[in-house]
Design an enzyme around this catalytic site. Structure first.
Site, short mmCIF file in Angstrom:
data_model
loop_
_atom_site.label_atom_id
_atom_site.label_comp_id
_atom_site.label_asym_id
_atom_site.label_seq_id
_atom_site.Cartn_x
_atom_site.Cartn_y
_atom_site.Cartn_z
N ASN A 89 -45.58 22.25 13.97
CA ASN A 89 -45.87 20.64 13.72
C ASN A 89 -47.24 20.37 12.96
O ASN A 89 -47.45 19.45 12.43
CB ASN A 89 -45.41 19.76 14.86
CG ASN A 89 -45.87 18.39 14.53
OD1 ASN A 89 -45.36 17.53 13.82
ND2 ASN A 89 -46.92 18.11 15.46
N TYR A 162 -51.69 18.11 0.40
CA TYR A 162 -50.72 17.89 1.21
C TYR A 162 -49.03 18.25 0.75
O TYR A 162 -48.25 18.93 1.64
CB TYR A 162 -50.69 16.54 1.93
CG TYR A 162 -50.00 16.24 3.05
CD1 TYR A 162 -50.14 16.53 4.46
CD2 TYR A 162 -48.52 15.61 2.83
CE1 TYR A 162 -49.10 16.18 5.42
CE2 TYR A 162 -47.77 15.22 3.73
CZ TYR A 162 -47.95 15.43 5.09
OH TYR A 162 -47.28 15.10 6.30
N LYS A 166 -46.34 21.04 1.87
CA LYS A 166 -45.05 20.77 2.30
C LYS A 166 -44.18 21.44 1.73
O LYS A 166 -42.96 21.80 2.09
CB LYS A 166 -44.90 19.35 2.59
CG LYS A 166 -45.99 18.70 3.51
CD LYS A 166 -45.73 19.37 4.88
CE LYS A 166 -46.77 18.64 6.06
NZ LYS A 166 -46.66 19.35 7.41
#
Length: 255
Positions: A89, A162, A166
């Site tokens: 996470n 980012y 992902k």
């Protein structure tokens, strides 16, 4: 309900937000949980406050540091036993633009780019690599990578580094699911939409309101919404699910 009794779980970025909700949910379900976080005070507070019967421990670790990750997993195994659940996470999303908005590509420095890749992508790889030998020895394991809807489509709230990490996590998830499946290890990804966390609150409020209005359910998600998906994917009920991306976005992305 003790759906995870006897399991040993590692959750990274577990000091607050989604990570803490996931770790707490696993503990509530009966797992022994290692709360890993870059901030030792957050990790200790989260583990101490769980108030549940399952064993818990806290460990400070920068997931981008190979030696630190190896030491952390060795400590978890020594304290709690072999790890058979991993939730990758830990992640960062710098907002270098004005008023908490994301910076555009031409304004992002190389150091910032590298740090986001190191934490969000390399960190997940290092933790997965550390967990795999033990899972293969057990003949079982369940890994969940925290992706994002920003890894599946354009999202104007986050920056390119980012989004790139992902999207890469989704690719890594699918590859590892195929590679590790024969050893009894499932690998899935959860792709949250706009979730009400401390990280999200660093964004301009107008952007968050726009995201809420663009979500069919007309609300921001809660960390517990994401935790519920992780709980399913790491339970016996989700044992035959692998290589999948589970959107938790209130319908913001439908594909």
């Amino acid at each position: 309900m003790s759906t995870h009794a006897g399991r040993v779980a590692v959750v990274t970025g577990a000091g607050r937000g989604i990570g803490r909700a996931v770790a707490d949910a696993l503990a509530s379900a009966g797992a022994s949980v290692a709360y890993l976080d870059a901030d030792p005070a957050l990790a200790e507070a989260a583990a101490a406050a769980r108030g549940r019967g399952a064993a818990a421990m806290a460990r400070q670790v920068d997931v981008a540091e190979e030696a630190g990750v190896s030491a952390a997993f060795a400590a978890v195994v020594a304290a709690l036993g072999p790890v058979d659940v991993l939730v990758n996470n830990a992640g960062i999303s710098p907002k270098s633009g004005p008023d908490g908005r994301r910076g555009e590509a031409q304004d992002i420095g190389l150091d910032e780019w590298r740090r986001v890749l190191d934490v969000n992508l390399t960190g997940a790889f290092l933790c997965t690599r550390a967990a795999l030998p033990g899972m293969r020895a057990l003949g079982r394991g369940q890994i969940v990578n925290m992706a994002s809807v920003a890894g599946r489509t354009y999202c104007d709230i986050v920056a390119v580094h980012y989004a790139a990490t992902k999207a890469a996590l989704i690719g890594m998830t699918k590859h590892l699911a195929g590679e590790q499946g024969p050893y009894g290890i499932s690998v899935n990804a959860v792709a949250p939409g706009r979730i009400d966390t401390p990280l999200m609150r660093g964004t301009a409020s107008a952007a968050n309101e726009a995201a809420r209005l663009a979500t069919p359910l007309r609300r921001l998600g809660q960390p517990e919404d994401v935790a519920a998906a992780c709980l399913f994917l790491t339970s016996a009920a989700g044992a035959f699910v692998t290589g999948q991306v589970c959107d938790v976005s209130g319908g913001w992305l439908m594909s």
